[in-house]
Design a protein around this motif. Structure first.
Motif, PDB file in Angstrom:
ATOM      1  N   GLY A  89      18.692  91.248 -75.869  1.00 26.38           N
ATOM      2  CA  GLY A  89      20.065  91.302 -75.362  1.00 26.38           C
ATOM      3  C   GLY A  89      20.780  90.068 -75.438  1.00 26.38           C
ATOM      4  N   GLU A  90      19.911  88.820 -74.957  1.00 29.91           N
ATOM      5  CA  GLU A  90      20.624  87.472 -74.923  1.00 29.91           C
ATOM      6  C   GLU A  90      20.688  86.756 -76.417  1.00 29.91           C
ATOM      7  N   LEU A  91      19.947  87.531 -77.289  1.00 32.38           N
ATOM      8  CA  LEU A  91      20.064  87.066 -78.811  1.00 32.38           C
ATOM      9  C   LEU A  91      21.202  87.484 -79.375  1.00 32.38           C
ATOM     10  N   MET A  92      21.514  88.923 -79.133  1.00 27.41           N
ATOM     11  CA  MET A  92      22.392  89.640 -79.762  1.00 27.41           C
ATOM     12  C   MET A  92      23.753  89.105 -79.230  1.00 27.41           C
ATOM     13  N   ALA A  93      23.801  88.835 -77.672  1.00 25.09           N
ATOM     14  CA  ALA A  93      25.034  88.241 -77.152  1.00 25.09           C
ATOM     15  C   ALA A  93      25.412  86.965 -77.782  1.00 25.09           C
ATOM     16  N   PHE A  94      24.536  86.199 -78.107  1.00 23.89           N
ATOM     17  CA  PHE A  94      24.910  84.826 -78.491  1.00 23.89           C
ATOM     18  C   PHE A  94      25.482  85.153 -79.799  1.00 23.89           C
ATOM     19  N   PHE A  95      24.989  85.941 -80.843  1.00 29.88           N
ATOM     20  CA  PHE A  95      25.611  86.233 -81.927  1.00 29.88           C
ATOM     21  C   PHE A  95      26.959  86.915 -81.975  1.00 29.88           C
ATOM     22  N   ASP A  96      27.148  87.571 -81.048  1.00 28.83           N
ATOM     23  CA  ASP A  96      28.436  88.253 -80.562  1.00 28.83           C
ATOM     24  C   ASP A  96      29.345  87.384 -80.249  1.00 28.83           C
ATOM     25  N   VAL A  97      28.972  86.458 -79.325  1.00 31.18           N
ATOM     26  CA  VAL A  97      30.189  85.551 -78.669  1.00 31.18           C
ATOM     27  C   VAL A  97      30.295  84.502 -79.863  1.00 31.18           C
ATOM     28  N   ALA A  98      29.533  84.302 -80.701  1.00 29.38           N
ATOM     29  CA  ALA A  98      29.712  83.205 -81.952  1.00 29.38           C
ATOM     30  C   ALA A  98      30.685  83.751 -82.866  1.00 29.38           C
ATOM     31  N   ARG A  99      30.661  85.103 -83.130  1.00 30.50           N
ATOM     32  CA  ARG A  99      31.413  85.765 -83.978  1.00 30.50           C
ATOM     33  C   ARG A  99      32.876  85.787 -83.506  1.00 30.50           C
ATOM     34  N   VAL A 100      32.912  86.058 -82.111  1.00 29.83           N
ATOM     35  CA  VAL A 100      34.292  86.211 -81.623  1.00 29.83           C
ATOM     36  C   VAL A 100      34.913  84.612 -81.667  1.00 29.83           C
ATOM     37  N   ALA A 101      34.076  83.704 -81.264  1.00 29.97           N
ATOM     38  CA  ALA A 101      34.705  82.397 -81.356  1.00 29.97           C
ATOM     39  C   ALA A 101      35.227  82.090 -82.760  1.00 29.97           C
ATOM     40  N   GLU A 102      34.776  82.443 -83.758  1.00 29.07           N
ATOM     41  CA  GLU A 102      35.213  82.423 -85.336  1.00 29.07           C
ATOM     42  C   GLU A 102      36.489  83.040 -85.327  1.00 29.07           C
ATOM     43  N   MET A 103      36.797  84.090 -84.763  1.00 22.39           N
ATOM     44  CA  MET A 103      37.950  84.784 -84.612  1.00 22.39           C
ATOM     45  C   MET A 103      39.110  84.044 -83.614  1.00 22.39           C
ATOM     46  N   ALA A 104      38.743  83.264 -82.746  1.00 18.82           N
ATOM     47  CA  ALA A 104      39.723  82.500 -82.007  1.00 18.82           C
ATOM     48  C   ALA A 104      40.882  82.073 -82.852  1.00 18.82           C
ATOM     49  N   PRO A 105      42.072  82.251 -82.020  1.00 19.86           N
ATOM     50  CA  PRO A 105      43.469  81.528 -82.997  1.00 19.86           C
ATOM     51  C   PRO A 105      43.644  80.224 -82.681  1.00 19.86           C
ATOM     52  N   THR A 106      42.812  79.625 -81.600  1.00 20.67           N
ATOM     53  CA  THR A 106      43.025  78.213 -81.517  1.00 20.67           C
ATOM     54  C   THR A 106      41.795  77.404 -81.215  1.00 20.67           C
ATOM     55  N   VAL A 107      42.066  75.969 -81.462  1.00 24.86           N
ATOM     56  CA  VAL A 107      40.356  75.375 -81.467  1.00 24.86           C
ATOM     57  C   VAL A 107      40.126  75.381 -79.889  1.00 24.86           C
ATOM     58  N   PRO A 108      40.797  75.188 -78.877  1.00 28.96           N
ATOM     59  CA  PRO A 108      40.436  75.119 -77.620  1.00 28.96           C
ATOM     60  C   PRO A 108      39.430  76.713 -77.257  1.00 28.96           C
ATOM     61  N   SER A 109      40.240  77.560 -77.783  1.00 31.29           N
ATOM     62  CA  SER A 109      39.513  78.874 -77.425  1.00 31.29           C
ATOM     63  C   SER A 109      38.314  78.854 -78.308  1.00 31.29           C
ATOM     64  N   GLN A 110      38.295  78.331 -79.471  1.00 28.33           N
ATOM     65  CA  GLN A 110      37.115  78.221 -80.195  1.00 28.33           C
ATOM     66  C   GLN A 110      35.864  77.407 -79.621  1.00 28.33           C
ATOM     67  N   GLN A 111      36.381  76.299 -78.882  1.00 29.16           N
ATOM     68  CA  GLN A 111      35.395  75.469 -78.166  1.00 29.16           C
ATOM     69  C   GLN A 111      34.956  76.264 -77.057  1.00 29.16           C
ATOM     70  N   ALA A 112      35.663  76.774 -76.003  1.00 29.82           N
ATOM     71  CA  ALA A 112      35.371  77.572 -74.932  1.00 29.82           C
ATOM     72  C   ALA A 112      34.176  78.513 -75.298  1.00 29.82           C
ATOM     73  N   LEU A 113      34.506  79.431 -76.308  1.00 27.55           N
ATOM     74  CA  LEU A 113      33.584  80.595 -76.662  1.00 27.55           C
ATOM     75  C   LEU A 113      32.182  79.882 -77.260  1.00 27.55           C
ATOM     76  N   GLY A 114      32.460  78.691 -78.100  1.00 30.21           N
ATOM     77  CA  GLY A 114      31.398  78.356 -78.593  1.00 30.21           C
ATOM     78  C   GLY A 114      30.352  77.871 -77.623  1.00 30.21           C
ATOM     79  N   ALA A 115      30.831  77.124 -76.628  1.00 27.88           N
ATOM     80  CA  ALA A 115      30.220  76.798 -75.352  1.00 27.88           C
ATOM     81  C   ALA A 115      29.361  77.778 -74.773  1.00 27.88           C
ATOM     82  N   LEU A 116      30.167  78.915 -74.524  1.00 32.16           N
ATOM     83  CA  LEU A 116      29.393  80.125 -74.083  1.00 32.16           C
ATOM     84  C   LEU A 116      28.142  80.635 -74.799  1.00 32.16           C
ATOM     85  N   ALA A 117      28.328  80.786 -76.078  1.00 33.40           N
ATOM     86  CA  ALA A 117      27.510  81.243 -76.839  1.00 33.40           C
ATOM     87  C   ALA A 117      26.209  80.372 -77.067  1.00 33.40           C
TER      88      ALA A 117
END
Length: 232
Positions: A31-59
């Protein structure tokens, strides 16, 4: 499943059947491995660099917990890949059915989808021996992930009210799929089933208790949706 109150401990002993504990750790690790990929994919969709950074850190934190769980499995003499293998199908099916089409749907999956899984594992700790329960709780997230996604979703809905209906529908789909897959995960592996269900041992959930668990998951999801102003 992101920020954590501690690390997975390798100390202490457990009275729970070792095979069942290994299976449960396998569920969590995959579940954690899949969550990592999930959050990383959402980070790629983020419209701003700060959003990408925040989600990248969560991933990155998701992957760190995956590594901790894998290390614990190895300490128990199990191969992490083998422990995770039985649970590929239900997890993969859920993720395939709930594939975000855009940034907002990705946020919704982080906010509600991951939280449903976390709620499920928290419920399971109530019927585990203390050492195992404590170890699992340490591997579960706090509310940072939900808070980040909730804030972004509230802002998006305020700017475009048309999002509300689409996200409410997605939330209902996620809950239905999650409940179905949660039951499947619990039933496909005998060792895991012996750990969490009372099959004559006096430990674990009986059928009524397990159904009540699923009801509580639904109630928590309803409250989570209401925090966005959405109907569950």
């Amino acid at each position: 499943m992101i920020e954590h109150s501690g690390t997975v401990t390798s100390t202490g002993t457990t009275s729970a059947p070792e095979a069942g504990v290994t299976s449960l750790l396998g569920v969590l690790a995959y579940g954690e491995l899949m969550a990592f990929f999930d959050v990383a994919r959402v980070a790629e969709m983020a419209p701003t660099v700060p959003s990408q950074q925040a989600l990248g850190a969560l991933a990155a934190r998701e992957y760190s917990v995956f590594e901790q769980l894998s290390a614990r499995l190895r300490e128990l003499g199990a191969d992490p890949a083998e422990a995770m293998q039985p649970f590929h199908e239900p997890f993969d099916n859920w993720h395939a059915r709930i594939t975000p089409a855009d940034w907002h749907e990705g946020l919704m999956k982080i906010y509600a989808g991951s939280a449903i899984a976390t709620d499920f594992y928290r419920e399971l700790t109530d019927v585990l021996d203390p050492a195992t329960a404590d170890m699992i709780r340490r591997a579960l997230p706090d509310d940072e992930q939900a808070a980040i996604a909730r804030t972004a979703l509230l802002e998006a809905i305020a700017q475009d009210e048309r999002l509300a209906g689409r996200l409410a529908l997605l939330g209902r789909r996620m809950m239905g799929e999650a409940l179905s897959q949660a039951q499947l995960v619990a039933l496909i592996n005998d060792d895991l089933l012996d750990l969490i269900m009372d099959r004559g041992t006096g430990q674990g959930f009986d059928l009524v208790g397990f159904q009540q668990l699923l009801t509580r998951l639904g109630e928590k999801h309803t409250r989570r949706m209401a925090a966005l102003g959405l109907d569950a």
